[in-house]
Structure formats: structure tokens, C-alpha cells
Design an enzyme around this catalytic site. Structure first.
Site, PDB file in Angstrom:
ATOM      1  N   GLU A 194       0.850  -1.192   0.000  1.00  0.00           N
ATOM      2  CA  GLU A 194       0.000   0.000   0.000  1.00  0.00           C
ATOM      3  C   GLU A 194       0.881   1.236   0.000  1.00  0.00           C
ATOM      4  O   GLU A 194       1.762   1.383   0.850  1.00  0.00           O
ATOM      5  CB  GLU A 194      -0.943   0.033   1.198  1.00  0.00           C
ATOM      6  CG  GLU A 194      -1.825   1.275   1.210  1.00  0.00           C
ATOM      7  CD  GLU A 194      -2.974   1.216   2.194  1.00  0.00           C
ATOM      8  OE1 GLU A 194      -3.418   2.297   2.635  1.00  0.00           O
ATOM      9  OE2 GLU A 194      -3.435   0.098   2.525  1.00  0.00           O
ATOM     10  N   GLU A 228       4.843   5.284   3.443  1.00  0.00           N
ATOM     11  CA  GLU A 228       4.314   6.604   3.802  1.00  0.00           C
ATOM     12  C   GLU A 228       5.491   7.529   4.104  1.00  0.00           C
ATOM     13  O   GLU A 228       6.407   7.143   4.826  1.00  0.00           O
ATOM     14  CB  GLU A 228       3.398   6.497   5.022  1.00  0.00           C
ATOM     15  CG  GLU A 228       2.831   7.807   5.514  1.00  0.00           C
ATOM     16  CD  GLU A 228       2.048   8.538   4.435  1.00  0.00           C
ATOM     17  OE1 GLU A 228       2.501   9.636   4.049  1.00  0.00           O
ATOM     18  OE2 GLU A 228       1.007   8.014   3.978  1.00  0.00           O
ATOM     19  N   ASP A 262      10.457   7.515  -0.520  1.00  0.00           N
ATOM     20  CA  ASP A 262       9.783   7.772  -1.791  1.00  0.00           C
ATOM     21  C   ASP A 262       9.361   6.465  -2.449  1.00  0.00           C
ATOM     22  O   ASP A 262      10.188   5.576  -2.685  1.00  0.00           O
ATOM     23  CB  ASP A 262      10.724   8.552  -2.709  1.00  0.00           C
ATOM     24  CG  ASP A 262      10.175   8.727  -4.106  1.00  0.00           C
ATOM     25  OD1 ASP A 262       8.979   9.014  -4.238  1.00  0.00           O
ATOM     26  OD2 ASP A 262      10.944   8.568  -5.073  1.00  0.00           O
ATOM     27  N   ASP A 322      -3.032  12.064  -3.399  1.00  0.00           N
ATOM     28  CA  ASP A 322      -3.175  13.492  -3.684  1.00  0.00           C
ATOM     29  C   ASP A 322      -3.632  13.663  -5.127  1.00  0.00           C
ATOM     30  O   ASP A 322      -2.950  13.220  -6.049  1.00  0.00           O
ATOM     31  CB  ASP A 322      -1.830  14.197  -3.471  1.00  0.00           C
ATOM     32  CG  ASP A 322      -1.955  15.710  -3.462  1.00  0.00           C
ATOM     33  OD1 ASP A 322      -2.838  16.241  -4.169  1.00  0.00           O
ATOM     34  OD2 ASP A 322      -1.170  16.366  -2.758  1.00  0.00           O
ATOM     35  N   LYS A 359      -5.042  21.165  -9.890  1.00  0.00           N
ATOM     36  CA  LYS A 359      -4.755  22.070 -11.000  1.00  0.00           C
ATOM     37  C   LYS A 359      -4.189  21.306 -12.191  1.00  0.00           C
ATOM     38  O   LYS A 359      -3.345  20.431 -12.036  1.00  0.00           O
ATOM     39  CB  LYS A 359      -3.770  23.155 -10.559  1.00  0.00           C
ATOM     40  CG  LYS A 359      -4.324  24.097  -9.492  1.00  0.00           C
ATOM     41  CD  LYS A 359      -3.309  25.157  -9.123  1.00  0.00           C
ATOM     42  CE  LYS A 359      -3.862  26.107  -8.055  1.00  0.00           C
ATOM     43  NZ  LYS A 359      -2.860  27.144  -7.677  1.00  0.00           N
ATOM     44  N   ASP A 400     -11.730  10.043  -4.085  1.00  0.00           N
ATOM     45  CA  ASP A 400     -12.994  10.753  -3.914  1.00  0.00           C
ATOM     46  C   ASP A 400     -13.064  11.977  -4.825  1.00  0.00           C
ATOM     47  O   ASP A 400     -13.912  12.841  -4.636  1.00  0.00           O
ATOM     48  CB  ASP A 400     -13.207  11.160  -2.450  1.00  0.00           C
ATOM     49  CG  ASP A 400     -12.111  12.076  -1.922  1.00  0.00           C
ATOM     50  OD1 ASP A 400     -11.065  12.193  -2.605  1.00  0.00           O
ATOM     51  OD2 ASP A 400     -12.276  12.672  -0.840  1.00  0.00           O
ATOM     52  N   THR A 411     -11.566   4.873   5.342  1.00  0.00           N
ATOM     53  CA  THR A 411     -10.406   5.679   5.707  1.00  0.00           C
ATOM     54  C   THR A 411     -10.820   7.079   6.140  1.00  0.00           C
ATOM     55  O   THR A 411     -11.937   7.531   5.876  1.00  0.00           O
ATOM     56  CB  THR A 411      -9.426   5.813   4.530  1.00  0.00           C
ATOM     57  OG1 THR A 411     -10.032   6.641   3.516  1.00  0.00           O
ATOM     58  CG2 THR A 411      -9.092   4.455   3.939  1.00  0.00           C
ATOM     59  N   LYS A 412      -9.890   7.765   6.781  1.00  0.00           N
ATOM     60  CA  LYS A 412     -10.140   9.138   7.205  1.00  0.00           C
ATOM     61  C   LYS A 412     -10.438  10.029   6.010  1.00  0.00           C
ATOM     62  O   LYS A 412     -11.329  10.879   6.059  1.00  0.00           O
ATOM     63  CB  LYS A 412      -8.923   9.673   7.970  1.00  0.00           C
ATOM     64  CG  LYS A 412      -9.114  11.089   8.513  1.00  0.00           C
ATOM     65  CD  LYS A 412      -7.852  11.626   9.148  1.00  0.00           C
ATOM     66  CE  LYS A 412      -6.819  11.996   8.100  1.00  0.00           C
ATOM     67  NZ  LYS A 412      -5.651  12.707   8.689  1.00  0.00           N
TER      68      LYS A 412
END
Length: 252
Positions: free
Chosen positions: A80, A105, A132, A155, A159, A191, A231-232
């Protein structure tokens, strides 16, 4: 704790590099280095990293990880990328003791929180990396060694001029597919509808070349699977009225 121990968690907060890709998804260069502004690493999170890294942590290396040696078994390894605070990752590891989980992470507060939760639940089939993800995939993961890849709520880089920063690019999918065993899966969730459509387009653009297939009956997204913990970021999206889009592809 000694001063030496204190520096271990802190040094994980050092400068990291962000990858940039060309429009067709080929790796281009490291565009900049930046100090992660991730909020305060609490003393408790710092202690979790300092005291438990030897049991749960893996560091970057220039050769592939030996997963059977690391986990002590030959169970499938699920990677993950971007596990946030780690709650859903720990829950999946707890619910699936017949699988091994590896989380990446770069935000140290999230890594510390994940280790604390894993320790609380007595999780044995989980390892974490603070580095990374593109470099880990390139150097540390052997071809045909993963049972699956999970990328939940990355993320979206809203833009248009920043879309090249999105992790889901053709080359990323090609690299991931090389790392999967036959029958291994790619599971994306977001989302943001624009990013969902971007992900679908990227997967469809390379699926024939890399040998993956969409399990969706409608040829696009799947219903939200029960096996993916809430998830949060998903909760936040729901509160904002966002939809949720899941993609699930299998390697032939």
C-alpha cells in the site's frame, strides 16, 4: 531515550524528492526537494518509531527485499502506497493474517501512528517504509513478487498544470504490473471524479500492453468493496459530498 535514538525518527523527516513525469507518463526527473510540512511529530509517535522500527520498519536498499526472510513465510505481499495514519492498513493486516502487508508513507506522524496502532493490535504481518515510493518500486521490489498494490485516496493535484505530479501515470502502472504475480491486483480508490477518470484512462491505455483486466461488470468502476476499511480521507470526502470511485484490475 538517548539523544542518538531521538535523531532516528527525526531524520526520517528530512528532505525527500518528488518525481516528475512527461505527458506520456515516462519518468522525467526529480523536480525539487522539499521539507515535508506534516505537522508536529509527537513525542509518542517519535518513541514508536525509535523503539519499534527494528520490528516493523524497512529501510531503502539497492537490492530487492527478501520477503520470505522478512515475514517468515511465503504468503502474498500486498503493498500500500500512502497509508496516511495507517488505521485502515493495520485493520486489513489484522483481518487477513494469511497475507503480508507492506506500507509506504513519507509523513512521519503517520508512520508513528501506524506503528502505535499495529503494536496495540499485536500485528505481525505488517512492515512499513518511510521513503519515496517510486524509488522503492524501482530498487527494492523484485519483479513478480507482489500479490497486490493498493493506492487509496492519493493526492489528486487538482490544478491541470500539476497533473504531471499525479502518481498514477502509464509508467507507474507498467512498473507496478511488473512487480505483480499472475493474479495479482491493482486497487485504486479516490474521492475526486476527475482523478478517478484519469486513473481509469491510464489503466485502460496500458491494459493490453501490460496484461491486466478490469473486473468491473460495467467496464469502469466497481461498487465500494466491503473489504476496504473506511479511511479518514473517505470520511472527509463523504462529509464534503464527494463520491467514491474504486478501480480493481487483475494481472493475467
Amino acid at each position: 531515550m538517548t539523544e542518538l535514538k531521538k535523531t532516528f525518527a527525526d531524520q526520517k523527516r528530512k528532505t525527500v524528492e518528488t518525481a516528475e513525469f512527461t505527458e506520456d507518463g515516462r519518468y522525467k526527473r526529480k523536480i525539487r526537494s522539499f521539507v515535508l510540512r506534516t505537522g508536529r511529530l509527537s513525542e509518542y509517535q517519535r518513541q514508536m518509531m525509535n523503539d519499534n522500527w527494528s520490528n516493523y520498519g524497512l529501510d531503502y536498499q539497492t537490492e530487492p527485499f527478501d520477503f520470505p526472510a522478512i515475514y517468515g513465510n511465503h504468503n502474498p505481499v500486498i503493498l500500500e502506497i500512502g497509508f496516511g495514519m495507517g488505521k485502515s492498513l493495520v485493520e486489513m493486516a489484522q483481518q487477513n493474517p494469511d497475507k503480508n502487508y507492506l506500507g509506504i508513507e513519507v509523513h512521519t506522524p503517520g508512520v508513528g501512528a501506524c506503528l502505535a496502532y499495529a503494536l496495540e493490535k499485536g500485528i505481525k504481518n505488517l512492515r512499513v517504509i518511510c521513503h519515496d515510493a517510486t524509488e522503492i518500486l524501482r530498487d527494492c521490489i523484485a519483479d513478480r513478487s507482489l500479490g497486490g498494490l493498493q493506492l487509496f485516496f492519493p493526492d489528486p493535484w487538482h490544478k491541470a498544470k500539476h497533473h504531471k505530479r499525479r502518481i498514477v501515470q502509464p509508467q507507474f502502472v507498467k512498473t507496478v504490473t511488473q512487480k505483480l504475480t499472475s493474479g495479482g491486483f491493482i486497487h485504486f480508490a479516490t474521492d475526486w471524479q476527475n482523478y478517478a477518470e484519469h486513473m481509469l484512462n491510464v489503466l485502460q491505455s496500458v491494459q493490453s500492453a501490460v496484461g491486466i483486466r478490469n473486473i468491473s461488470e460495467t467496464g469502469d468502476f466497481i461498487p465500494r468493496p466491503d473489504f476496504r476499511p473506511l479511511t479518514k480521507f473517505e470520511q472527509r470526502g463523504q462529509k464534503l459530498g464527494h463520491g467514491i470511485w474504486d478501480l480493481y484490475f487483475i494481472k493475467n
